[in-house]
Scaffold this active site. Structure first.
Site, PDB file in Angstrom:
ATOM      1  N   PHE A  63     -17.771   7.632  20.283  1.00 39.33           N
ATOM      2  CA  PHE A  63     -16.311   7.461  20.150  1.00 39.33           C
ATOM      3  C   PHE A  63     -15.859   6.006  20.349  1.00 39.33           C
ATOM      4  CE2 PHE A  63     -15.002  12.190  20.809  1.00 39.33           C
ATOM      5  CZ  PHE A  63     -15.288  12.436  19.482  1.00 39.33           C
ATOM      6  N   HIS A 181     -33.155   8.749  20.899  1.00 40.38           N
ATOM      7  CA  HIS A 181     -33.181   8.439  19.472  1.00 40.38           C
ATOM      8  C   HIS A 181     -34.618   8.074  19.156  1.00 40.38           C
ATOM      9  CE1 HIS A 181     -31.325   6.564  15.774  1.00 40.38           C
ATOM     10  NE2 HIS A 181     -32.598   6.214  15.699  1.00 40.38           N
ATOM     11  N   ASP A 312     -23.678  13.780  15.837  1.00 41.67           N
ATOM     12  CA  ASP A 312     -23.945  12.328  15.824  1.00 41.67           C
ATOM     13  C   ASP A 312     -22.785  11.609  15.116  1.00 41.67           C
ATOM     14  OD1 ASP A 312     -25.096   9.877  16.219  1.00 41.67           O
ATOM     15  OD2 ASP A 312     -26.679  10.135  14.740  1.00 41.67           O
TER      16      ASP A 312
HETATM   17  O1  DOR Z   1     -26.537   6.272  12.346  1.00 41.95           O
HETATM   18  C1  DOR Z   1     -26.379   6.083  13.536  1.00 41.95           C
HETATM   19  N1  DOR Z   1     -25.277   5.500  14.029  1.00 41.95           N
HETATM   20  N2  DOR Z   1     -27.356   6.424  14.388  1.00 41.95           N
HETATM   21  C2  DOR Z   1     -27.315   6.087  15.692  1.00 41.95           C
HETATM   22  O2  DOR Z   1     -28.246   6.376  16.384  1.00 41.95           O
HETATM   23  C3  DOR Z   1     -26.199   5.303  16.229  1.00 41.95           C
HETATM   24  C4  DOR Z   1     -25.002   5.483  15.424  1.00 41.95           C
HETATM   25  C5  DOR Z   1     -23.896   4.533  15.755  1.00 41.95           C
HETATM   26  O3  DOR Z   1     -23.579   4.414  16.924  1.00 41.95           O
HETATM   27  O4  DOR Z   1     -23.346   3.948  14.826  1.00 41.95           O
END
Ligand code: DOR
Length: 459
Positions: A63, A181, A312
């Site tokens: 967020f 991750h 996610d």
């Molecule tokens: O695609 C992604 N975006 N994978 C992640 O692990 C982090 C996330 C992000 O915070 O933008």
């Protein structure tokens, strides 16, 4: 007297069955299921023709608050949750500042208490030198966290922890559950070097390839096993990881299992063929994989190798996404369409409402030891969502409440939408309008920390 709401006539998704019955909310709690017709209430909701589900618990959102609030903040993100039937979220530490100290965690909790419309919890992020903080987080009264997030593979936010000695120490010395991750950094770098030259977005899946995902997941499972440390694999993207996790859990006695896993909507609904249509809007980490991997993720969910689904949710602005690859950031927003995407699959016959409630409500609560949530059951928190399984709507960028204002599902017609959401007995979404007050509360985690495999029968 606490406010009493009687929801009548809905088909209620209860533990173990779906029944046409009534639910009584008293204050913040579910006071009864199947209550007498004459039960007194301040408000009676006629929900005939609708389904009532436990509020969705999304255990993986970004967020961006504090520090990156041009992409999202706790108010916009949580309001999007309310409209999407997500009543609780667990948020990731790659904000600015990062959530890597107990003080930063406390500050985030305080921020959410002023901004969040739905219930909230925040992971502690691991770095190469914050072991003391990770240990302290489990011992500091009044500052609760679901667990520790490790980026064993770099992504947004510069939080890579790749060094084996550091990883061994985190798994050996901390007590909170760990999640990660999993994309292997050396594989990613070798692929980058091999593919040097002008790149396009479909190279993202060649750089962050199957080997990267599988190698890191194997490495993390090995660490968890050797240190007997509870571990949750985030955003599984390959069929091979589904097989590895499923086989691993099959050979271990139920009460000794420590590994759980999740899949995300983008990996369940898109594959590498979608780059042609979506370009960098389909760029995320882990990357999209093949149609066969997608099918394997659905099978993994149905057969239990993967226990839950989470978004996610990782918003970036359209301007940021418009930068040519590889300058474009990885991640897609999803909290608002998460439940409709899955309800649509129920309507299409791919899964049942009972599956959905297990994957999105009950099991996330049990994986993270969340107290009083995930079920429509007497004594549980009144976090509920009423859905209309008949309602059809097309996802539109212009309708998104998320600050980034776009969805990779723009233009997709979905059948099955939330019509009303309650958080702690308070209506936070109804008639297309979302609550503006910070009604959300801090999520409580069971200090016994039994975890998914230690709790009773799955829903
Ligand atoms: O695609 C992604 N975006 N994978 C992640 O692990 C982090 C996330 C992000 O915070 O933008």
């Amino acid at each position: 007297m606490p406010h009493r709401t009687l929801i009548r006539g809905a088909r209620v998704v209860l533990p173990g069955k779906i029944a046409r019955t009534s639910v009584l909310i008293e204050g913040a709690t579910i006071a009864g299921v199947d209550v007498a017709r004459q039960t007194r209430a301040d408000e009676v909701v006629d929900a005939a023709g609708l389904h009532l589900l436990p509020g969705v618990i999304d255990d993986q959102v970004h967020f961006r608050d504090p520090g990156l609030t041009h992409k999202e903040d706790l108010r916009t993100g949580s309001r999007a949750c309310a409209a999407g039937g997500v009543t609780s979220f667990l948020e990731m530490p790659n904000t600015v500042p990062q959530t890597i100290t107990v003080e930063a965690l406390a500050a985030k909790l305080a921020l959410a208490s002023r901004r969040s419309v739905v219930n909230y919890g925040f992971y502690m992020g691991a770095t190469t030198d914050n072991l003391d903080e990770l240990c302290r987080a489990d011992r500091t009264p009044g500052v609760a966290t679901p667990g520790i997030k490790i980026f064993i593979g770099s992504s947004t936010g510069n939080m890579l922890v790749d060094d084996q000695e550091c990883l061994e120490a985190i798994f050996a010395e901390t007590t909170l559950p760990i999640t990660a991750h999993c994309e292997d950094e050396s594989t990613v770098r070798a692929n980058q070097a091999r593919l040097a030259g002008p790149l396009t977005v479909d190279d993202h899946s060649r750089i962050r390839d199957h080997k990267a995902a599988v190698t890191a997941t194997l490495r993390a499972i090995d660490l968890a096993e050797r240190h007997r440390h509870r571990f949750h694999v985030l955003h599984v993207s390959t069929g091979e990881e589904v097989r590895i996790i499923g086989d691993h859990n099959r050979i271990i006695a139920h009460h000794d299992r420590i590994i759980t896993a999740e899949a995300c909507p983008h990996h369940l609904f898109f594959d590498t063929s979608d780059y042609a249509r979506l370009g960098t809007l389909a760029q995320m980490n882990p990357s999209l994989k093949t149609a066969e991997d997608r099918a394997a993720l659905w099978r993994g969910l149905k057969e239990g190798a993967i226990q839950i689904v989470a978004t996610d949710h990782a918003p970036h602005t359209l301007e940021e996404k418009a930068v040519p690859y590889p300058g474009s950031p990885s991640g897609v927003p999803a909290v608002e369409v998460f439940l409709p995407l899955m309800l649509n699959e129920v309507n299409r016959g791919r899964c049942t409402l009972a599956d959905l409630a297990a994957w999105m409500c009950d099991r996330p609560a049990r994986i993270w030891d969340i107290v009083g949530k995930g079920r429509v059951q007497r004594g549980y928190d009144a976090d509920l969502v009423l859905v209309d399984m008949e309602s059809e709507r097309v996802v539109r960028n212009e309708d998104q409440r998320c600050k980034s204002g776009w969805s990779p599902w723009h233009g997709t017609k979905l059948q099955g939408w939330p019509v009303r959401t309650w958080v702690g007995g308070r209506t936070v979404f109804a008639d297309g309008r979302v609550e503006t007050e910070s009604v959300g509360r801090e999520i409580v985690f069971d200090c016994k920390r039994g975890g998914y495999w230690a709790t009773g029968e799955p829903m």
